[in-house]
Design an enzyme around this catalytic site. Structure first.
Site, short mmCIF file in Angstrom:
data_model
loop_
_atom_site.label_atom_id
_atom_site.label_comp_id
_atom_site.label_asym_id
_atom_site.label_seq_id
_atom_site.Cartn_x
_atom_site.Cartn_y
_atom_site.Cartn_z
N GLY A 1 52.13 8.05 86.34
CA GLY A 1 51.45 8.58 87.53
C GLY A 1 50.11 7.89 87.74
O GLY A 1 49.77 7.46 88.85
N SER B 1 50.36 7.19 76.04
CA SER B 1 51.21 8.38 76.08
C SER B 1 51.88 8.51 74.72
O SER B 1 52.44 7.52 74.22
CB SER B 1 52.29 8.24 77.15
OG SER B 1 53.26 9.24 76.96
N ASP C 1 54.53 9.91 74.24
CA ASP C 1 55.97 10.07 74.43
C ASP C 1 56.79 8.79 74.18
O ASP C 1 57.99 8.87 73.97
CB ASP C 1 56.26 10.56 75.87
CG ASP C 1 55.57 11.88 76.18
OD1 ASP C 1 55.24 12.61 75.22
OD2 ASP C 1 55.34 12.17 77.37
N GLY D 1 47.52 12.62 80.13
CA GLY D 1 47.39 13.23 78.80
C GLY D 1 46.68 12.28 77.84
O GLY D 1 46.93 11.08 77.87
N ARG E 1 65.84 28.56 53.84
CA ARG E 1 65.82 28.93 55.25
C ARG E 1 66.19 27.75 56.13
O ARG E 1 66.15 26.61 55.71
CB ARG E 1 64.40 29.33 55.63
CG ARG E 1 64.12 30.79 55.52
CD ARG E 1 62.70 31.06 55.93
NE ARG E 1 62.42 32.48 55.80
CZ ARG E 1 61.20 32.96 55.57
NH1 ARG E 1 60.18 32.15 55.45
NH2 ARG E 1 61.03 34.25 55.47
N GLN F 1 50.51 17.49 67.74
CA GLN F 1 51.14 16.16 67.76
C GLN F 1 50.28 15.14 68.49
O GLN F 1 50.38 13.95 68.29
CB GLN F 1 52.50 16.21 68.48
CG GLN F 1 53.51 17.08 67.81
CD GLN F 1 54.65 17.44 68.75
OE1 GLN F 1 55.65 16.73 68.82
NE2 GLN F 1 54.53 18.52 69.47
O1 F6P Z 1 52.95 13.27 78.06
C1 F6P Z 1 52.38 13.76 76.90
C2 F6P Z 1 52.69 15.20 76.68
O2 F6P Z 1 52.08 15.61 75.49
C3 F6P Z 1 54.17 15.55 76.68
O3 F6P Z 1 54.80 15.23 75.45
C4 F6P Z 1 54.15 17.02 76.99
O4 F6P Z 1 55.31 17.42 77.63
C5 F6P Z 1 52.97 17.14 77.92
O5 F6P Z 1 52.16 15.99 77.73
C6 F6P Z 1 52.13 18.37 77.74
O6 F6P Z 1 51.18 18.39 78.77
P1 F6P Z 1 49.90 19.33 78.77
O7 F6P Z 1 48.97 18.79 77.72
O8 F6P Z 1 49.36 19.20 80.12
O9 F6P Z 1 50.37 20.69 78.38
#
Ligand code: F6P
Length: 367
Positions: free
Chosen positions: A106, A150, A152, A11, A187, A287
């Site tokens: 990976g 990443s 994440d 990603g 809300r 994001q």
């Molecule tokens: O690992 C980064 C990420 O954006 C995760 O937060 C998310 O689960 C995933 O990749 C989404 O993957 P894709 O862009 O292949 O939908």
């Protein structure tokens, strides 16, 4: 001449461009030739115009850009031996025997396998007459260095991964924006954020955005009727005059039995138990896209520059390093230990062994 290849894989993450730029420019200033490998491992396998020599200005004007200008991909072919054999042939043809890999676990595991197989692949290529023995003798080993890209922030060893800070900014801005509309209508909003099995973005976003409740994979709610606890907190907030109620849900959130807690489930609970007008916002790929934060630009620059220094300093058979950040210092860590620990965290979470998961992660943000 030392020839270095750089690729981004998995990603995309904001800050990858700054890392690529630093690799290219540090390499050039150290007298090396630097090649960008486009489209991740796919470029390594296809070769040709997907492997291009970079000069100083090829990476000009990219530090502020989101994504990765050299492209990225999740390559199934690189998982095959034949794919890696072709990759080795392409690298040998250009005399590249050092790689900076910017990607997730990976991608880094694939790189390490490729490095270990290298002597064997080279021998096979010589035997098949695809590579001359002079080329093979000149490049008996492949040296690699990893950098984690990443959003994440899910990697063991490093306190931050490239892109996590930017994604967190994006989430915080989104929570701020949603709070104002939520407050106008009194809300409730359920906001789902990315992160796979890591709750960093959800938790830090919830704190930064002043949310009422957060659900993260590493700390599932401990009581059976956690829904009641959540609703009580939100109700008390309303009673005290709170106009906006915000629940942040990590995409990997689960209950303590491992059952996923989805944003739509939380919405249903809030509507049924509180009678609240509740909306769900899934932030998705906003994001991950867009301009990197200042932090991601400078951290990625330092990591990229250090990656080249490591490639030049490491012995031919040295264990590969991961370049990370720890307590505001750039550090060189054993790549495969970090990858293995990261895998084990995912396993521990899947087995609901949260203490072990957090101990392994090491960059624990929850004491
Ligand atoms: O690992 C980064 C990420 O954006 C995760 O937060 C998310 O689960 C995933 O990749 C989404 O993957 P894709 O862009 O292949 O939908």
């Amino acid at each position: 001449t030392i020839r270095i290849g750089v690729l981004t894989s998995g990603g995309d993450a904001p800050g990858m461009n700054a890392a690529v730029r630093a690799v290219v420019r540090t390499g050039i200033s150290r007298g090396c030739e630097v090649y960008a490998i486009y489209e991740g491992y796919q470029g390594l396998i296809q070769g040709g115009k997907l492997i291009r020599r970079m000069d100083w200005s090829s990476v000009g004007g990219i530090i502020h850009r989101g994504g990765t200008i050299i492209g990225t991909a999740r390559s199934a072919e690189f998982r095959t031996r034949e794919g890696r054999r072709r990759a080795a042939a392409n690298l040998l043809a250009l005399g590249i025997d050092r790689l900076v890999i910017i990607g997730g676990d990976g991608s880094l595991t694939g790189a390490d396998l490729f490095r270990r197989e290298w002597p064997e692949l080279v021998a096979e290529l010589v035997e098949a007459g695809e590579v001359s023995s002079a080329q093979a003798t000149a490049h008996p080993h492949l040296r690699i260095v990893g950098i984690v890209g990443s959003i994440d922030n899910d990697f063991c060893g490093t306190d931050m991964t490239i892109g996590a800070d930017t994604a967190l900014h994006r989430i915080t801005e989104a929570i701020d924006a949603i709070s104002s509309t939520a407050a106008s209508h009194q809300r409730t909003f359920v906001i789902e954020v990315m992160g796979r099995n890591c709750g960093y973005l959800a938790l830090m976003g919830a704190i930064a955005g002043g949310a009422d409740w957060a659900l993260i994979p590493e700390m599932p709610p401990q009581m059976d009727d956690w829904e009641k606890h959540m609703c009580d907190v939100l109700r008390i907030g309303r009673e005290h005059g709170r106009r906006d109620s915000i629940v942040v849900v990590a995409e990997g959130a689960c209950d303590r039995h491992g059952k996923p807690i989805t944003a739509s489930y939380v919405r249903k609970v809030l509507e049924e138990r509180l009678g609240e007008d509740t909306r769900v916002t899934i932030l998705g790929h906003v994001q991950r896209g867009g301009a990197p934060s200042a932090f991601d630009r400078w951290m990625s620059s330092l990591l990229g520059a250090t990656a080249v220094e490591e490639l030049l300093a490491a012995g031919p058979e040295a264990e590969p390093k991961l370049i990370g950040l720890r307590e505001n210092r750039v550090v060189r860590l054993p790549l495969m230990t970090c990858v293995t620990d990261t895998r084990q965290v995912a396993e521990a979470i899947a087995q609901h062994d949260y203490e072990r998961a957090m101990a392994l992660r090491g960059n624990s943000f929850v004491e």
